[in-house]
Structure formats: C-alpha cells, structure tokens
Design a protein around this motif. Structure first.
Motif, PDB file in Angstrom:
ATOM      1  N   ARG A  85     -13.394   5.629 -10.298  1.00 23.85           N
ATOM      2  CA  ARG A  85     -13.083   6.651 -11.298  1.00 23.85           C
ATOM      3  C   ARG A  85     -14.075   7.810 -11.223  1.00 23.85           C
ATOM      4  O   ARG A  85     -13.690   8.975 -11.230  1.00 23.85           O
ATOM      5  CB  ARG A  85     -13.087   6.034 -12.702  1.00 23.85           C
ATOM      6  CG  ARG A  85     -11.830   5.270 -13.025  1.00 23.85           C
ATOM      7  CD  ARG A  85     -11.960   4.462 -14.321  1.00 23.85           C
ATOM      8  NE  ARG A  85     -10.720   3.739 -14.554  1.00 23.85           N
ATOM      9  CZ  ARG A  85     -10.349   2.669 -13.852  1.00 23.85           C
ATOM     10  NH1 ARG A  85     -11.143   2.198 -12.898  1.00 23.85           N
ATOM     11  NH2 ARG A  85      -9.204   2.071 -14.102  1.00 23.85           N
ATOM     12  N   LYS A  86     -15.334   7.485 -11.151  1.00 22.12           N
ATOM     13  CA  LYS A  86     -16.353   8.531 -11.056  1.00 22.12           C
ATOM     14  C   LYS A  86     -16.176   9.315  -9.759  1.00 22.12           C
ATOM     15  O   LYS A  86     -16.269  10.552  -9.752  1.00 22.12           O
ATOM     16  CB  LYS A  86     -17.746   7.914 -11.104  1.00 22.12           C
ATOM     17  CG  LYS A  86     -18.135   7.352 -12.468  1.00 22.12           C
ATOM     18  CD  LYS A  86     -19.545   6.784 -12.424  1.00 22.12           C
ATOM     19  CE  LYS A  86     -19.941   6.194 -13.776  1.00 22.12           C
ATOM     20  NZ  LYS A  86     -21.312   5.605 -13.721  1.00 22.12           N
ATOM     21  N   GLY A  87     -15.939   8.612  -8.661  1.00 20.22           N
ATOM     22  CA  GLY A  87     -15.788   9.280  -7.383  1.00 20.22           C
ATOM     23  C   GLY A  87     -14.594  10.224  -7.342  1.00 20.22           C
ATOM     24  O   GLY A  87     -14.694  11.347  -6.841  1.00 20.22           O
ATOM     25  N   LYS A 149     -12.025  -4.752  -5.573  1.00 19.90           N
ATOM     26  CA  LYS A 149     -13.219  -4.830  -6.417  1.00 19.90           C
ATOM     27  C   LYS A 149     -12.890  -4.889  -7.909  1.00 19.90           C
ATOM     28  O   LYS A 149     -13.794  -4.927  -8.747  1.00 19.90           O
ATOM     29  CB  LYS A 149     -14.125  -3.624  -6.146  1.00 19.90           C
ATOM     30  CG  LYS A 149     -14.766  -3.651  -4.770  1.00 19.90           C
ATOM     31  CD  LYS A 149     -15.741  -2.494  -4.605  1.00 19.90           C
ATOM     32  CE  LYS A 149     -16.482  -2.579  -3.283  1.00 19.90           C
ATOM     33  NZ  LYS A 149     -17.471  -1.485  -3.120  1.00 19.90           N
ATOM     34  N   GLY A 150     -11.593  -4.890  -8.224  1.00 19.66           N
ATOM     35  CA  GLY A 150     -11.189  -4.947  -9.623  1.00 19.66           C
ATOM     36  C   GLY A 150     -11.418  -3.669 -10.390  1.00 19.66           C
ATOM     37  O   GLY A 150     -11.508  -3.677 -11.619  1.00 19.66           O
ATOM     38  N   GLN A 151     -11.503  -2.533  -9.685  1.00 23.87           N
ATOM     39  CA  GLN A 151     -11.740  -1.249 -10.351  1.00 23.87           C
ATOM     40  C   GLN A 151     -10.449  -0.591 -10.813  1.00 23.87           C
ATOM     41  O   GLN A 151     -10.486   0.362 -11.593  1.00 23.87           O
ATOM     42  CB  GLN A 151     -12.487  -0.306  -9.398  1.00 23.87           C
ATOM     43  CG  GLN A 151     -13.879  -0.768  -9.037  1.00 23.87           C
ATOM     44  CD  GLN A 151     -14.575   0.197  -8.086  1.00 23.87           C
ATOM     45  OE1 GLN A 151     -13.948   1.045  -7.455  1.00 23.87           O
ATOM     46  NE2 GLN A 151     -15.889   0.077  -7.992  1.00 23.87           N
ATOM     47  N   ILE A 152      -9.320  -1.049 -10.300  1.00 18.94           N
ATOM     48  CA  ILE A 152      -8.019  -0.514 -10.699  1.00 18.94           C
ATOM     49  C   ILE A 152      -7.250  -1.645 -11.346  1.00 18.94           C
ATOM     50  O   ILE A 152      -7.040  -2.702 -10.726  1.00 18.94           O
ATOM     51  CB  ILE A 152      -7.254   0.046  -9.487  1.00 18.94           C
ATOM     52  CG1 ILE A 152      -8.097   1.119  -8.788  1.00 18.94           C
ATOM     53  CG2 ILE A 152      -5.917   0.626  -9.906  1.00 18.94           C
ATOM     54  CD1 ILE A 152      -7.468   1.682  -7.526  1.00 18.94           C
ATOM     55  N   LYS A 163      -0.734   8.753  -2.501  1.00 20.16           N
ATOM     56  CA  LYS A 163      -0.039  10.039  -2.377  1.00 20.16           C
ATOM     57  C   LYS A 163      -0.057  10.809  -3.703  1.00 20.16           C
ATOM     58  O   LYS A 163      -0.169  12.044  -3.707  1.00 20.16           O
ATOM     59  CB  LYS A 163       1.393   9.818  -1.907  1.00 20.16           C
ATOM     60  CG  LYS A 163       1.488   9.321  -0.471  1.00 20.16           C
ATOM     61  CD  LYS A 163       2.940   9.149  -0.021  1.00 20.16           C
ATOM     62  CE  LYS A 163       3.020   8.708   1.429  1.00 20.16           C
ATOM     63  NZ  LYS A 163       4.407   8.568   1.914  1.00 20.16           N
ATOM     64  N   LEU A 164       0.038  10.099  -4.805  1.00 20.29           N
ATOM     65  CA  LEU A 164      -0.024  10.759  -6.105  1.00 20.29           C
ATOM     66  C   LEU A 164      -1.406  11.349  -6.358  1.00 20.29           C
ATOM     67  O   LEU A 164      -1.530  12.430  -6.945  1.00 20.29           O
ATOM     68  CB  LEU A 164       0.340   9.769  -7.215  1.00 20.29           C
ATOM     69  CG  LEU A 164       1.828   9.444  -7.359  1.00 20.29           C
ATOM     70  CD1 LEU A 164       2.026   8.253  -8.294  1.00 20.29           C
ATOM     71  CD2 LEU A 164       2.584  10.662  -7.888  1.00 20.29           C
ATOM     72  N   LEU A 196      -3.760   7.888 -13.427  1.00 15.81           N
ATOM     73  CA  LEU A 196      -3.497   7.334 -12.106  1.00 15.81           C
ATOM     74  C   LEU A 196      -4.139   5.968 -11.915  1.00 15.81           C
ATOM     75  O   LEU A 196      -3.530   5.064 -11.317  1.00 15.81           O
ATOM     76  CB  LEU A 196      -4.008   8.299 -11.027  1.00 15.81           C
ATOM     77  CG  LEU A 196      -3.223   9.583 -10.839  1.00 15.81           C
ATOM     78  CD1 LEU A 196      -3.999  10.572  -9.968  1.00 15.81           C
ATOM     79  CD2 LEU A 196      -1.859   9.321 -10.217  1.00 15.81           C
ATOM     80  N   LEU A 197      -5.352   5.807 -12.398  1.00 17.69           N
ATOM     81  CA  LEU A 197      -6.081   4.561 -12.161  1.00 17.69           C
ATOM     82  C   LEU A 197      -5.969   3.574 -13.315  1.00 17.69           C
ATOM     83  O   LEU A 197      -6.395   2.426 -13.181  1.00 17.69           O
ATOM     84  CB  LEU A 197      -7.550   4.868 -11.864  1.00 17.69           C
ATOM     85  CG  LEU A 197      -7.814   5.777 -10.660  1.00 17.69           C
ATOM     86  CD1 LEU A 197      -9.301   5.891 -10.391  1.00 17.69           C
ATOM     87  CD2 LEU A 197      -7.077   5.284  -9.414  1.00 17.69           C
TER      88      LEU A 197
END
Length: 203
Positions: A85-87, A149-152, A163-164, A196-197
């Motif tokens: 998210r930060k990236g 990594k379970g970030q999404i 693509k989105l 998105l995430l």
C-alpha cells in the motif's frame, strides 16, 4: 546548447534525447517538426539524422528514455517498499510529481502522446504495447508477492488487478494534462489504492 547549430563539441546523446522528448511531450508527435527538434536540441537536421535517425526513430528513442525513467520510479517505490500500500501510494505520488512538473502540466510523455501516433506508425504502436505489457508484468509480480505476504485481503484475478493499477496511472496522466488539480488527483490516487488493494489485513 539550444543556441548552437550543428553537432556540439560536448554532444551528449542522453541530454539531446531528453530535449527532443520535451518537445514531443509538449506538442505531440504530429505537432512536432524537425525544425522544432533542431532548435531544441541545438543540432541541425543532418546531425539529428546521423545521431538518431529520422523523426519517428527519434521519437521512439525519447519514448524509451521516458519509459526507463518511469521504471526507475517503480523500482524506487513499489519495488523497494515492503508494504504494498505504501509503495503503490508512493508510486502514484512520484508519477504525479513528474506529470505536473514544469510551468505547464503535461501528464505522461508516453500515454499522452503515443496513442495518437500509434494509429499511423506501427512501430510506435508496438513500442506502446511493450511499455504497457512490461509494467503489467512488474505489477503482477508485485501483486502476487503481496498476496503471498498477506498484504492484499482478497483478489479474484491478480492479472486484472495489475492492469487496473496501471489504468489508474493512465487516468492520472490524462487528468493532469486536462488541468485537474494536484490536490484532487492526490485524493483520487489515495482512494484508488484503498479500493484496489482492499482494507489492510488485520495484523
């Protein structure tokens, strides 16, 4: 350099290409003449042809240079930031800084000029598709890493999500060129990351 004619003694290909790219970026491919390029680059036509080829070849090289710079921005943000998210937020903000730099906000040199040229120049169309597909692939790799990594929190189709993510980047470029404010676009990019995430997974 801009006031010289012929090939400057201290000729630097990267700088000359950047100067040419700035003209294409501002005026578009069809709106840019060889005289415009010669004036901006400080080179006469024969020197331009010897160093870069014709107008289309020069445009394609300038587009490639810009795409490389955007890839470096990707590597400094999404690629290096452990938190997706930060990236992604940093990547969108960095893109906005590039798109809105200078006295006139021009958007993305590739997305805001290449689609029109692609209709009549097949090689430009191929270059444009390659740029898009390369970023799709890099985003897909990062999305898949985020899933592992379970970030999404929830992904139905990782490829479509990638693509989105790029589609938001394209929208930012066009909206900058259309004159939408940076503050509005920063809000849009932040909201896009959240949508998105999905919500951040509980730790």
């Amino acid at each position: 350099m801009a006031g010289q004619r012929g090939r400057p003694k201290q000729y630097d290909a990267e700088t000359a290409l950047q100067l040419a790219g700035n003209v294409f970026w501002s005026q578009g491919y069809s709106g840019t003449s060889l005289d415009d390029l010669a004036a901006a680059m400080g080179m006469n036509r024969p020197s331009i042809y010897r160093a870069f080829g014709g107008k289309e070849a020069l445009y394609r090289q300038a587009m490639g240079q810009f795409a490389q710079q955007m890839e470096e921005g990707f590597n400094r943000t999404i690629e290096q930031e452990a938190d997706m998210r930060k990236g992604l937020s940093q990547f969108y903000r960095a893109a906005l800084n590039v798109y809105g730099a200078g006295d006139t906000a021009l958007g993305c040199m590739v997305i805001c000029t290449a689609p029109a040229a692609a209709w009549v120049h097949p090689d430009v169309q191929a270059d444009l598709l390659q740029v898009i597909e390369q970023l799709d692939a890099k985003l897909l790799a990062r999305v898949e890493q985020g899933i592992r990594k379970g970030q999404i929190s929830s992904v139905i189709d990782a490829q479509s999500l990638s693509k989105l993510i790029q589609a938001v980047l394209h929208s930012l470029a066009v909206r900058v060129r259309a004159g939408e404010s940076k503050a509005s676009l920063e809000r849009f990019s932040d909201a896009s990351v959240a949508m998105l995430l999905g919500p951040a997974p509980n730790k």
